[in-house]
Scaffold this motif. Structure first.
Motif, PDB file in Angstrom:
ATOM      1  N   THR A 287     -15.433   4.779  23.275  1.00 10.36           N
ATOM      2  CA  THR A 287     -16.816   4.320  24.062  1.00 10.36           C
ATOM      3  C   THR A 287     -16.964   4.547  25.379  1.00 10.36           C
ATOM      4  O   THR A 287     -17.602   5.166  26.128  1.00 10.36           O
TER       5      THR A 287
ATOM      6  N   PRO B  31     -23.516   2.623  24.582  1.00  7.13           N
ATOM      7  CA  PRO B  31     -23.383   1.832  23.579  1.00  7.13           C
ATOM      8  C   PRO B  31     -24.275   0.646  23.314  1.00  7.13           C
ATOM      9  O   PRO B  31     -25.196   0.379  22.547  1.00  7.13           O
TER      10      PRO B  31
ATOM     11  N   PHE C 259     -18.863   6.851  17.996  1.00  3.87           N
ATOM     12  CA  PHE C 259     -18.328   7.219  19.063  1.00  3.87           C
ATOM     13  C   PHE C 259     -16.593   8.148  18.622  1.00  3.87           C
ATOM     14  O   PHE C 259     -16.166   7.207  17.917  1.00  3.87           O
TER      15      PHE C 259
END
Length: 263
Positions: A39, A46, A62
């Motif tokens: 991420t 996100p 991810f």
């Protein structure tokens, strides 16, 4: 919030899923590059996905892998196995059950977003899927940020991706990072990638090898900005570098909007 909090999944390295609270139609997968994070590479993606409704019909994963160990083809095979699992099984297996989804559910389309080395990993995984006659390949799109599929400047990728101490150590033990060899423009991994893609394109069965969008950074100093086979003309982003071009912010929403428009 349109999605769940991150659900850590048993695929790759530190991979996490943000699953829509509605019934999904699409699967969106992010794949980082050299020394990237599942991420972390993508910064605000996100948070934007959870705070906005643009991905309300999509499950988002991810995907992480250990880019400092193993070769590009090994990482690609693992990514292929991951794609096969999520495309051929109910997403309820990811750890969040939705009553609107049963065991027969399958995603209508898949969008994969890759950065740098991630482009090599994704492209090789898709070639494996084609060799295995996977039907989900027919509804697949690639979006590539600063792709390394034509090779990279090895020293530059170390300077861009590692902290100072890591750069010194990498210079001393470069031979212990085998994937560095795969990033050379004349590496066997890249030459085979180009050759295999051209082979399918020459037989009119290589549509899957063509990226949906390719995004280059104006201040790119890491990868070789050459067109890969039949890819479309790239989008050039002004005042962005190899590492920042894929990271949306409050004042730079281009990456987010490019992905939304592909859904």
């Amino acid at each position: 919030m349109s999605h769940t909090p991150p659900i850590f999944i048993n695929h790759g390295k530190n991979s996490s899923a943000f699953l829509t609270l509605d019934k999904p139609t699409s699967l969106v997968v992010f794949v980082h590059g050299f020394n990237g994070k599942a991420t972390g590479t993508w910064d605000d993606f996100p948070a934007l996905i959870r705070s906005k409704n643009d991905f309300s019909n999509a499950d988002v994963i991810f995907y992480g892998y250990d880019s400092m160990k193993g070769q590009a083809n090994n990482n690609a095979l693992k990514f292929y196995n991951f794609l096969t699992s999520v495309c051929e099984n109910s997403p309820n297996n990811l750890g969040f059950n939705r009553d609107s989804i049963n065991d027969q559910f399958r995603y209508e389309n898949v969008v994969v977003i890759a950065h740098s080395l991630g482009a090599i990993v994704v492209r090789r995984a898709l070639l494996t899927a084609k060799n295995e006659n996977k039907s989900w390949l027919e509804n697949f799109k690639m979006i590539l940020f600063a792709p390394a599929h034509c090779g990279a400047r090895v020293q530059k990728i170390i300077l861009e991706s590692l902290p100072i101490v890591g750069r010194l150590l990498a210079g001393l033990v470069l031979v212990k990072i085998p994937i560095i060899d795969d990033l050379g423009p004349q590496s066997q991994a890249i030459l085979n990638l180009i050759s295999d893609s051209k082979s399918y394109l020459g037989k009119d069965s290589g549509q899957f090898t063509i990226a949906h969008k390719v995004i280059w950074a104006d201040n790119e100093i890491v990868v070789h900005n050459d067109q890969f086979c039949s890819d479309p003309a790239p989008i050039l982003i002004d005042k962005k570098s190899h590492t920042s071009v894929c990271k949306p912010t409050a004042t730079y929403l281009d990456p987010y909007e490019i992905v939304i428009n592909a859904l």
